[in-house]
Design an enzyme around this catalytic site. Structure first.
Site, PDB file in Angstrom:
ATOM      1  N   SER A 146       0.934  -1.329  -0.009  1.00 23.72           N
ATOM      2  CA  SER A 146       0.168   0.020  -0.038  1.00 23.72           C
ATOM      3  C   SER A 146       0.869   1.291  -0.002  1.00 23.72           C
ATOM      4  O   SER A 146       1.893   1.184  -0.700  1.00 23.72           O
ATOM      5  CB  SER A 146      -0.814  -0.122   1.072  1.00 23.72           C
ATOM      6  OG  SER A 146      -1.884   0.892   0.990  1.00 23.72           O
ATOM      7  N   ARG A 184     -11.639   5.786  10.856  1.00 24.36           N
ATOM      8  CA  ARG A 184     -11.289   4.167  10.716  1.00 24.36           C
ATOM      9  C   ARG A 184     -12.248   3.439  10.150  1.00 24.36           C
ATOM     10  O   ARG A 184     -11.984   2.480   9.307  1.00 24.36           O
ATOM     11  CB  ARG A 184     -10.564   3.743  12.210  1.00 24.36           C
ATOM     12  CG  ARG A 184     -10.104   2.546  12.110  1.00 24.36           C
ATOM     13  CD  ARG A 184      -8.903   2.070  11.052  1.00 24.36           C
ATOM     14  NE  ARG A 184      -8.291   0.990  11.291  1.00 24.36           N
ATOM     15  CZ  ARG A 184      -7.221   0.708  10.703  1.00 24.36           C
ATOM     16  NH1 ARG A 184      -6.648   1.402   9.552  1.00 24.36           N
ATOM     17  NH2 ARG A 184      -6.574  -0.464  10.839  1.00 24.36           N
ATOM     18  N   ASP A 239      -8.935  -6.669  -4.516  1.00 22.35           N
ATOM     19  CA  ASP A 239      -8.343  -5.323  -3.959  1.00 22.35           C
ATOM     20  C   ASP A 239      -9.051  -4.482  -4.976  1.00 22.35           C
ATOM     21  O   ASP A 239      -8.482  -4.067  -5.803  1.00 22.35           O
ATOM     22  CB  ASP A 239      -6.896  -5.233  -3.922  1.00 22.35           C
ATOM     23  CG  ASP A 239      -6.447  -3.848  -3.381  1.00 22.35           C
ATOM     24  OD1 ASP A 239      -7.136  -3.087  -3.017  1.00 22.35           O
ATOM     25  OD2 ASP A 239      -5.330  -3.827  -3.151  1.00 22.35           O
ATOM     26  N   HIS A 280      -7.760  -5.413   0.041  1.00 25.57           N
ATOM     27  CA  HIS A 280      -6.569  -4.624   0.017  1.00 25.57           C
ATOM     28  C   HIS A 280      -5.840  -5.364   1.338  1.00 25.57           C
ATOM     29  O   HIS A 280      -4.573  -5.244   1.107  1.00 25.57           O
ATOM     30  CB  HIS A 280      -6.918  -3.048   0.465  1.00 25.57           C
ATOM     31  CG  HIS A 280      -5.602  -2.270   0.314  1.00 25.57           C
ATOM     32  ND1 HIS A 280      -4.716  -2.302  -0.803  1.00 25.57           N
ATOM     33  CD2 HIS A 280      -5.292  -1.519   1.197  1.00 25.57           C
ATOM     34  CE1 HIS A 280      -3.713  -1.565  -0.473  1.00 25.57           C
ATOM     35  NE2 HIS A 280      -4.069  -0.967   0.620  1.00 25.57           N
ATOM     36  N   ASP A 281      -6.489  -5.706   2.428  1.00 26.72           N
ATOM     37  CA  ASP A 281      -5.745  -6.391   3.529  1.00 26.72           C
ATOM     38  C   ASP A 281      -5.188  -7.516   2.999  1.00 26.72           C
ATOM     39  O   ASP A 281      -4.379  -8.030   3.929  1.00 26.72           O
ATOM     40  CB  ASP A 281      -6.807  -6.616   4.595  1.00 26.72           C
ATOM     41  CG  ASP A 281      -7.076  -5.299   5.545  1.00 26.72           C
ATOM     42  OD1 ASP A 281      -6.140  -4.384   5.269  1.00 26.72           O
ATOM     43  OD2 ASP A 281      -7.626  -5.382   6.405  1.00 26.72           O
TER      44      ASP A 281
END
Length: 379
Positions: free
Chosen positions: A154, A224, A319, A352-353
């Site tokens: 990222s 968050r 992602d 994305h994680d």
């Protein structure tokens, strides 16, 4: 990866820099410090060092534990350690908390030596370029003239790219995972909504909440929660949570009913208790500003031309925040610039994680590539 061991008990270190640092914004930091950790042993030739660059909410604690009973290890403990893809029996690994961070490096919550008060709103905006320049000074302190590899996912991948451009002679390999050469308009929009949640919190006090005995907890929590949604995939959320209800039936109200709501609120609360709101603003702005092609009239090929490193670019099918298309954009530019590049697009439901996960094809890819890097170091 249970057959491999951890780096064990680790200890953070602090590097102090008394020489001023000129930032891309034109501001100057008169002095600063960087918090970092190291794992493994630097060889006699000092050729086996790897720098791990963290993402938005990351830090220097990459692997191991501070105490044996710590609940969680470092954020990339699955990837870094003896026998793991980033093998600490072969590499000397450095993790650093970026300038502007809230885990020991100089940032908005640090004391400004000129005022003896927290920097707060007066802390200057920092960029990926500034981070890489400060990391180069850390490398100098450690006696490392050339990294065997710079690795990041990222925002960390953007730092690896910047290293290859700004210090081509000081990096042999750049590994850019789930990253992009610049943010899309949609990503910038997500970041701004997150920032607005923080800035409009009544407890933010223009960024000077430290002296008000309060925290913009509500805004940071919302930021968050929004960010976390974008880090997951629809399929991943569906498989983990679906439409599961906590009580088994509708309650016809606005409290937590669905398991996904409970999860997001938990993540938001946990983050708001451990992260600095001003640092969150800085990190998202650094993401927004990164665009190495900007100085070349939008030509990414020209921006990458100074690089001499070999590249590994990896993306994940689910992602959507940093989609495979963005990684392919990087690969296309690297090929056009006549650079050595390997590309992998990995099947994953983790969104994305996924760069933090242990999907077997991903782990095998990292292990194979870094084994070759280790062989170069030993040659």
């Amino acid at each position: 990866m249970s057959e491999h061991t951890s780096v064990g008990i680790v200890q953070a270190q602090t590097a102090v820099f008394d020489t001023s640092l000129a930032l891309l914004s034109g501001a100057i930091l008169p002095s600063y410090q960087l918090r970092f950790e190291t794992y493994g042993t630097l060889n006699a030739a000092k050729s086996n060092a790897i720098l791990i660059c963290h993402a938005l909410s990351g830090h220097h604690h990459v692997a191991g534990r501070y105490q044996a009973d710590d609940k969680n290890p470092g954020w990339w403990d699955s990837m870094v350690g003896p026998g793991k893809p980033i093998d600490t029996t072969r590499f000397f690994v450095v993790g650093v908390n970026n300038l502007g961070g809230c885990h020991g490096s100089t940032g908005p919550s640090s004391i400004n030596p000129l005022t003896q008060q927290p920097w707060g709103s007066s802390f200057p905006v920092v960029t990926v370029e500034d981070w890489v320049n400060s990391q180069a000074r850390l490398a100098d302190q450690l006696g490392i003239q050339r990294w065997a590899a710079v690795i990041g996912g990222s925002l960390g991948g953007m730092q690896a790219m910047q290293w290859s451009i700004a210090y081509p002679e000081r990096i042999a390999h750049a590994l850019m995972i789930a990253s992009a050469p610049k943010l899309s308009a949609q990503n910038i929009a997500f970041n701004d909504v997150a920032r607005q949640a923080i800035i409009t919190d009544p407890d933010f006090h223009g960024g000077d909440f430290y002296t008000q005995a309060t925290l913009p907890r509500h805004g940071l929590r919302l930021a968050r929660m929004l960010g976390h949604i974008t880090y997951l995939s629809d399929d991943g959320m569906g498989e983990k949570f679906g439409r599961l209800l906590r009580s088994g039936d509708y309650r016809f109200g606005y409290d937590v009913e669905f398991e996904i709501e409970s999860y997001l609120r938990y993540q938001g609360d946990k983050f708001a208790d451990t992260f600095d709101a001003n640092t969150y603003l800085l990190m998202t702005k650094a993401l927004d500003y990164f665009d190495p092609a900007k100085e070349h009239d939008g030509d990414l090929v020209a921006a990458l031309r100074p690089a001499t490193a070999h590249f590994l670019v990896a993306s994940f099918t689910s992602d959507w925040r940093f989609s495979p298309q963005r990684s392919r954009e990087t690969v296309k530019a690297l090929v056009a610039a006549d650079k050595q590049v390997a590309y992998a697009e990995i099947e994953s439901i983790h969104g994305h994680d996924a760069f933090l996960m242990t999907d077997t094809p991903y782990v095998n890819l990292m292990r194979a590539y870094l084994s070759r890097v280790a062989e170069e170091c030993a040659a």
